[in-house]
Design an enzyme around this catalytic site. Structure first.
Site, short mmCIF file in Angstrom:
data_model
loop_
_atom_site.label_atom_id
_atom_site.label_comp_id
_atom_site.label_asym_id
_atom_site.label_seq_id
_atom_site.Cartn_x
_atom_site.Cartn_y
_atom_site.Cartn_z
N GLY A 396 0.80 -1.22 0.00
CA GLY A 396 0.00 0.00 0.00
C GLY A 396 0.83 1.27 0.00
NE ARG A 398 5.26 2.60 7.74
CZ ARG A 398 6.42 1.97 7.93
NH1 ARG A 398 6.68 0.87 7.24
NH2 ARG A 398 7.31 2.42 8.81
CB CYS A 399 4.40 -0.93 0.59
SG CYS A 399 3.78 -2.07 1.83
CG MET A 400 3.53 1.87 -3.34
SD MET A 400 2.32 2.38 -4.58
CE MET A 400 1.18 3.34 -3.57
#
Length: 410
Positions: A396, A398-400
């Site tokens: 999501g 945060r991951c990106m």
């Protein structure tokens, strides 16, 4: 005090100032059904729509006055400054396990590109069909049914959170768990060593990519200036957490404790931030399934002692978080609410993976409407971004993102 163009992350929620992202590129179009599992994808995304969604995500950040840096651009600029394309290329080929004679003409072929094109090619992958026929000397290169790549694509690169993470004024350059992702941190290492924005500074490396045990940025959360929370997960080893704690305690005097949270080792819970993220001073979103019916979760408090490390096991995760934040209570907002079906579905689509851009202000995927409504009811300002294709990679907002600088909390 933040250093100009330096690194400064002392919380998860301080006003986000600068962030590193990677725009999805042709590496996503080098995924085929046969290699989905080895490249860590469950489906093949549609690149054109994926780029549109990513651009929308970037604009959402820029509209909040956040400086957005692109990994691919910085890596090309750093490679130019390094004045040694061959050295970086040799290292990349070596770590691709391309050790036979074909490595020589793969290197020669790629050396003909300028820095920008070389970086793009190293990220997108190199197919055997791209090398001129006259250069092919080995049986596996000539056969139609053999593995199609000299260099594998790196389709997970748009998840810039994992290869490295800033803690305070330093960084972990991570040893990735999955072979498909291990080369990703080479680009971070290149940028920090050679890009003019960072190369003139002495940036502490709390944990390097040559460490023996895996550690990934999706498991690293900065609760406050004194406390780091790390997930022991499918992709982060408990031994890596212990080594990180020892490094921080010896070289980062402001860090007083490291919390290690034990989460189930499953594909859907691959990192701590897929099940738990901070959204405000004492508010978090959490996937309820990581706790037992009593709301318990194994958490270990690592602190410095005269004899090395002191480790205190606890089960009362919520109470531990409140204690280290110095507040009476914390609010855990359940991803998907109380319905086990909705909760499981929205967690799979990263409903708990929020990116805080300021205290009480987050970016989320629009598809997780139940989780987003619950966040709003809890007083959180929510910016929704389109996500039909981005979410196929199992990560999501945060991951990106790899945050570079945040304002310190008052």
């Amino acid at each position: 005090m933040e250093m100009e163009n330096g690194l400064n992350i002392t919380s998860e929620i301080g006003k986000l100032q600068t962030v590193l992202v990677k725009r999805p590129g042709s590496e996503l179009e080098n995924i085929t059904p046969e290699y989905l599992e080895s490249l860590l994808f469950d489906d093949i995304p549609y690149l054109k729509m994926m780029q549109k969604e990513h651009d929308f995500f970037v604009k959402t950040m820029q509209d909040s006055n956040i400086e957005v840096l692109y990994l691919e651009k910085l890596a090309a600029e750093a490679l130019k400054e390094a004045s040694n394309k061959e050295n970086f290329l040799t290292k990349m080929i070596k770590e691709s396990n391309q050790m036979d004679e074909s490595a020589l003409y793969v290197r020669d072929y790629l050396m003909a590109f300028d820095e920008e094109e070389m970086i793009k090619k190293l990220m997108s992958g190199l197919k055997k069909s791209e090398i001129p026929e006259r250069k092919k000397k080995h049986l596996n290169e000539m056969m139609d049914e053999q593995y199609p790549f000299f260099l594998d694509p790196l389709p997970n690169l748009y998840f810039t959170r994992d290869p490295a993470a800033v803690i305070g004024s330093g960084v972990t350059i991570n040893k990735m768990f999955q072979p498909a992702r291990r080369r990703e941190s080479l680009f971070i290492e290149l940028i920090l060593k050679h890009h003019p924005r960072f190369s003139s500074q002495e940036i502490p490396i709390w944990s390097g990519r040559e460490e023996p045990f895996p550690l990934e940025g999706g498991d690293e959360l900065i609760l406050n200036e004194e406390t780091v929370l790390v997930g022991v997960s499918e992709r982060t080893d408990a031994r890596a957490v212990e080594r990180l704690a020892e490094s921080l305690f010896s070289r980062a005097p402001k860090i007083k404790r490291v919390l290690a949270a034990e989460i189930p080792e499953t594909r859907s819970f691959m990192h701590l931030d897929t099940v738990f993220t901070m959204v405000n001073f004492a508010q978090f979103t959490i996937h309820p399934a990581i706790q037992n019916q009593q709301g318990e979760l194994n958490v270990y408090i690592l602190e410095k002692s005269e004899n090395g490390l002191e480790i205190t096991p606890r089960r009362d995760f919520k109470r531990v978080i409140a204690e280290v934040l110095g507040v009476p209570e914390v609010d855990f907002i359940p991803c998907g609410g109380e319905d086990v079906i909705v909760s499981a579905r929205e967690q799979w689509n990263d409903g708990a993976n929020t990116l805080a851009i300021a205290p009480g202000e987050v970016i989320t995927y629009d598809r997780n409407h139940v989780s987003n409504d619950l966040l709003r009811k809890a007083g959180i300002k929510v910016h929704e971004v389109i996500s039909s294709e981005l979410s196929r990679g199992r990560g999501g907002p945060r991951c990106m993102t790899m945050p570079i600088t945040r304002e310190n909390l008052k």
